[in-house]
Design a protein around this motif. Sequence first.
Motif, short mmCIF file in Angstrom:
data_model
loop_
_atom_site.label_atom_id
_atom_site.label_comp_id
_atom_site.label_asym_id
_atom_site.label_seq_id
_atom_site.Cartn_x
_atom_site.Cartn_y
_atom_site.Cartn_z
N LYS A 98 0.83 -1.21 0.00
CA LYS A 98 0.00 0.00 0.00
C LYS A 98 0.86 1.26 0.00
O LYS A 98 0.41 2.32 -0.44
CB LYS A 98 -0.98 -0.02 1.17
N ALA A 121 -6.51 -7.74 -1.57
CA ALA A 121 -7.05 -6.47 -1.10
C ALA A 121 -5.99 -5.38 -1.06
O ALA A 121 -6.30 -4.19 -1.23
CB ALA A 121 -7.67 -6.64 0.28
N ASP A 124 -4.05 -2.52 -5.85
CA ASP A 124 -4.86 -1.35 -6.18
C ASP A 124 -5.98 -1.67 -7.15
O ASP A 124 -6.98 -0.95 -7.22
CB ASP A 124 -3.95 -0.27 -6.79
N LYS A 155 -11.07 -2.33 1.59
CA LYS A 155 -11.47 -2.61 0.23
C LYS A 155 -12.96 -2.94 0.11
O LYS A 155 -13.63 -2.48 -0.82
CB LYS A 155 -10.63 -3.77 -0.33
N LEU A 182 -13.81 -6.20 -4.13
CA LEU A 182 -12.48 -6.81 -4.06
C LEU A 182 -11.91 -7.00 -5.46
O LEU A 182 -10.75 -6.69 -5.72
CB LEU A 182 -12.54 -8.15 -3.33
N TRP A 220 -5.06 5.25 -0.63
CA TRP A 220 -4.72 4.65 0.66
C TRP A 220 -4.71 5.66 1.80
O TRP A 220 -4.11 5.41 2.85
CB TRP A 220 -3.38 3.92 0.56
#
Length: 256
Positions: A98, A121, A124, A155, A182, A220
Motif C-alpha cells: 500500500k 485487497a 490497487d 477494500k 475486491l 490509501w
Amino acid sequence: MSTVISKGSLHSKIDNTIATVTFGHPASNSFPSDLLQRLTAEINHLNGNSLVNVIILKSEGNKAFCAGASFEELLAVTNESEGKSFFSGFAHLINAMKSCSKIIVASVQGKAVGGGVGIVAACDYAFATEDSSIKLSELAIGIGPFVIEPVVSHKIGKTAMAQMTLNAQQWQTATWAQQKGLFATVVTTPEELITAVTAFARSIASYNPEALAQMKKIIWEGTENWDKLLIARAEISGKLVLSDFTKNALLQFKKQ
C-alpha cells in the motif's frame, strides 16, 4: 523452528515499464515466512526502480491463487515471539504494497484463502476468473484474520468483512467478491485473464508516473497508522496460534 519448510519461488521480470512478479509454493501457493520476506523485499525494490510504472502480481499455476499462511510453518511455531514474527510477515507485505508508489494489479486465476485475500485487497486493482472464490477461514482454526482485517475492510467494508469472517467455512463466489469491490473485473477463462491484465497494465503504464503516485496516496488515505496497527494484530495471532484448539484444527486440515 526445526521443521523443514519449502521456501517457495519468486520471479520478477520487467518489460516496457511493466514489472510482473510471480510467487509460488507447492502447497497451493501458500506463504512461509521466507517467501513473505522475499516478496516484501521485491515490492520495496520495484518501488525504487524508475524504470517501472506498474506492477502485476500473480501466482504460479492454473489453480489456487493463494492459500494464505503456510500450515506447516504455523504448526512449527513454539512460542509467542515466533508467532508474532510469522504474522508480522503479512503485516510488512501489506504495508509495503500500500506504500509502494507504483500501481499494483492482481491477476487472480483461482481461489484465495485467508492471507491470500489480504494480498488481493492490498493491490490497487484486481482481475479474476470465475473460479476465483474467496474465503476467510481463520476462525475455523482458532485464530482470526486480524492482520489482514484492516486492508480487507478498507477494500470491501466492515459488513462484508464480518460476513466472510463469521462464515469461516463458506466460499464466496468471484461474483460476490466483485460486487463487494475486491475484484474490479471478472472474466471466464485464464486466457481472458492474461489478455485483460496485460491490456490494463499497458494502459496504466502509459500514464504520468507522478500522477499515478499521487493517486495511489489518495487511494490509501487513512492507513498511516498501519505500521503499528498490523504489528499489534500480528501479536494477537501469534498468541492464538499456540492454543491447543489451533494446533488440533491445523492437524485436521492437513489430513483433508
